[in-house]
Design a protein around this motif. Sequence first.
Motif, PDB file in Angstrom:
ATOM      1  N   PHE A   1       0.833  -1.200   0.000  1.00 46.07           N
ATOM      2  CA  PHE A   1       0.000   0.000   0.000  1.00 46.07           C
ATOM      3  C   PHE A   1       0.867   1.250   0.000  1.00 46.07           C
ATOM      4  N   SER A   2       0.568   2.165  -0.900  1.00 43.58           N
ATOM      5  CA  SER A   2       1.246   3.455  -0.949  1.00 43.58           C
ATOM      6  C   SER A   2       0.218   4.541  -0.680  1.00 43.58           C
ATOM      7  N   GLY A   3       0.370   5.235   0.435  1.00 43.56           N
ATOM      8  CA  GLY A   3      -0.640   6.194   0.864  1.00 43.56           C
ATOM      9  C   GLY A   3      -0.867   7.353  -0.088  1.00 43.56           C
TER      10      GLY A   3
ATOM     11  N   ASN B   1     -14.275  11.284   5.627  1.00 38.89           N
ATOM     12  CA  ASN B   1     -13.199  12.182   5.204  1.00 38.89           C
ATOM     13  C   ASN B   1     -12.219  11.477   4.277  1.00 38.89           C
ATOM     14  N   ILE B   2     -11.365  12.254   3.656  1.00 40.57           N
ATOM     15  CA  ILE B   2     -10.518  11.741   2.582  1.00 40.57           C
ATOM     16  C   ILE B   2      -9.430  10.799   3.080  1.00 40.57           C
ATOM     17  N   HIS B   3      -9.018  10.931   4.341  1.00 39.72           N
ATOM     18  CA  HIS B   3      -7.915  10.109   4.831  1.00 39.72           C
ATOM     19  C   HIS B   3      -8.410   8.758   5.361  1.00 39.72           C
ATOM     20  N   SER B   4      -9.148   8.789   6.460  1.00 35.61           N
ATOM     21  CA  SER B   4      -9.562   7.543   7.109  1.00 35.61           C
ATOM     22  C   SER B   4     -10.452   6.686   6.221  1.00 35.61           C
TER      23      SER B   4
ATOM     24  N   GLY C   1       4.916  -1.695   8.472  1.00 36.58           N
ATOM     25  CA  GLY C   1       4.612  -0.304   8.157  1.00 36.58           C
ATOM     26  C   GLY C   1       5.826   0.571   8.379  1.00 36.58           C
ATOM     27  N   CYS C   2       5.714   1.821   7.993  1.00 40.43           N
ATOM     28  CA  CYS C   2       6.802   2.783   8.179  1.00 40.43           C
ATOM     29  C   CYS C   2       6.410   3.912   9.125  1.00 40.43           C
ATOM     30  N   GLU C   3       5.170   3.919   9.583  1.00 38.59           N
ATOM     31  CA  GLU C   3       4.709   4.924  10.532  1.00 38.59           C
ATOM     32  C   GLU C   3       3.909   4.243  11.634  1.00 38.59           C
TER      33      GLU C   3
ATOM     34  N   TYR D   1      -8.088   4.292  11.320  1.00 37.09           N
ATOM     35  CA  TYR D   1      -8.472   3.805   9.994  1.00 37.09           C
ATOM     36  C   TYR D   1      -7.383   4.108   8.968  1.00 37.09           C
ATOM     37  N   SER D   2      -6.784   5.286   9.077  1.00 42.49           N
ATOM     38  CA  SER D   2      -5.762   5.661   8.100  1.00 42.49           C
ATOM     39  C   SER D   2      -4.414   5.026   8.422  1.00 42.49           C
TER      40      SER D   2
END
Length: 262
Positions: free
Chosen positions: A33-35, A83-86, A130-132, A146-147
Motif C-alpha cells: 500500500f502506498s498512501g 473524510n478523505i484520509h480515514s 509499516g513505516c509509521e 483507519y488511516s
Amino acid sequence: MALPWMESLRVWGQEAGTTAVTGQAPTRFAVLFSGNGFHKDHWWARGAGQQMELGQVLQPLQAHREKLLYIRGLYNEEALKGNIHSSQTGNLLSGAPLEAGGGIRSGTSIDQLLAQTCGQTTKVPSLVLGCEKANPSVHKNYSMLYSSHISWSSPTTPTPLEVFPALAFDRLFRDDATKADKSVLDAVLEDAGDLRRSISRRDQQKLDEYLNSVREVEQRIARAGSRGELQGWKPTLEKPDKARPADGIPQDIAEHMRLMCE
C-alpha cells in the motif's frame, strides 16, 4: 491439544481436519500500500502474457509478466463516505462501512481471512509491516486508526503494525525458544493433571497412553528435523541472505521502506 474420545467426557462436535503436508511451497498473499498513490503515467500495463508492456514503475516485473494480471477500474463505494484520509484506507481490503464519531468498526480484511485459512503452513501466519506508527487521534469525526491500518484481524481490531526492521527480521528468522516452541505436552501438563482427577480409571489409562504417544511423536519429529529428514516443502535458503538491520527506526524514509520491503 485435542484428546481422544473418552467415556467420561461429553462430545460436543468434531473439528474439521487439517490439510496434509505437500512438497509445494505455501500459498502467499501480499499487499503493498502506498498512501499517496502512484504516478499513472508510469504505472500501467498493456496486453497480456509475453506481449504485455509495462510502465516504468512496473519494469522490475518484466520477467514475470506471463504470470501477471493487471486489473483496472476497481471501485469501493464506502471509500467515498466520510473524510478523505480515514475513509479511503480503513476499509481498503474489506469494503466494509466505517463507524464514525470516534468509534472503531470496519471489517475483517481479506489478508487476515486468508491468514486464518492458509497461515498455519508458515512460521508466521501473518506479517503486517509499516513505516509509521499508528495514529490514535480523531480527524473530521473519524478515527485516524483507519488511516493507520489496512489490515484488520476483526471488525474492531486493527492488526498491529511492525515498524522496526530489526524486529521484523527477528520474527522471521530467530529461533530462540519461546512458549510456542516448547513441547505441546509441557504446555498442557497441568490441565491434563486436573482432567485426570475427574475421569474414570479406564479413561485415565487411555489419557496416559495418548500423552505418551504424543511425546513419542514429538521426539521422532525432533530427531528427524536434526537429521534433515522432514518431508514436504522447505525454504530455498537455510539462513537469511541479508544481514539483520540495525535496531531502531531508520531516519531516511527511503531506506526504511526498502528494508521493510526486503
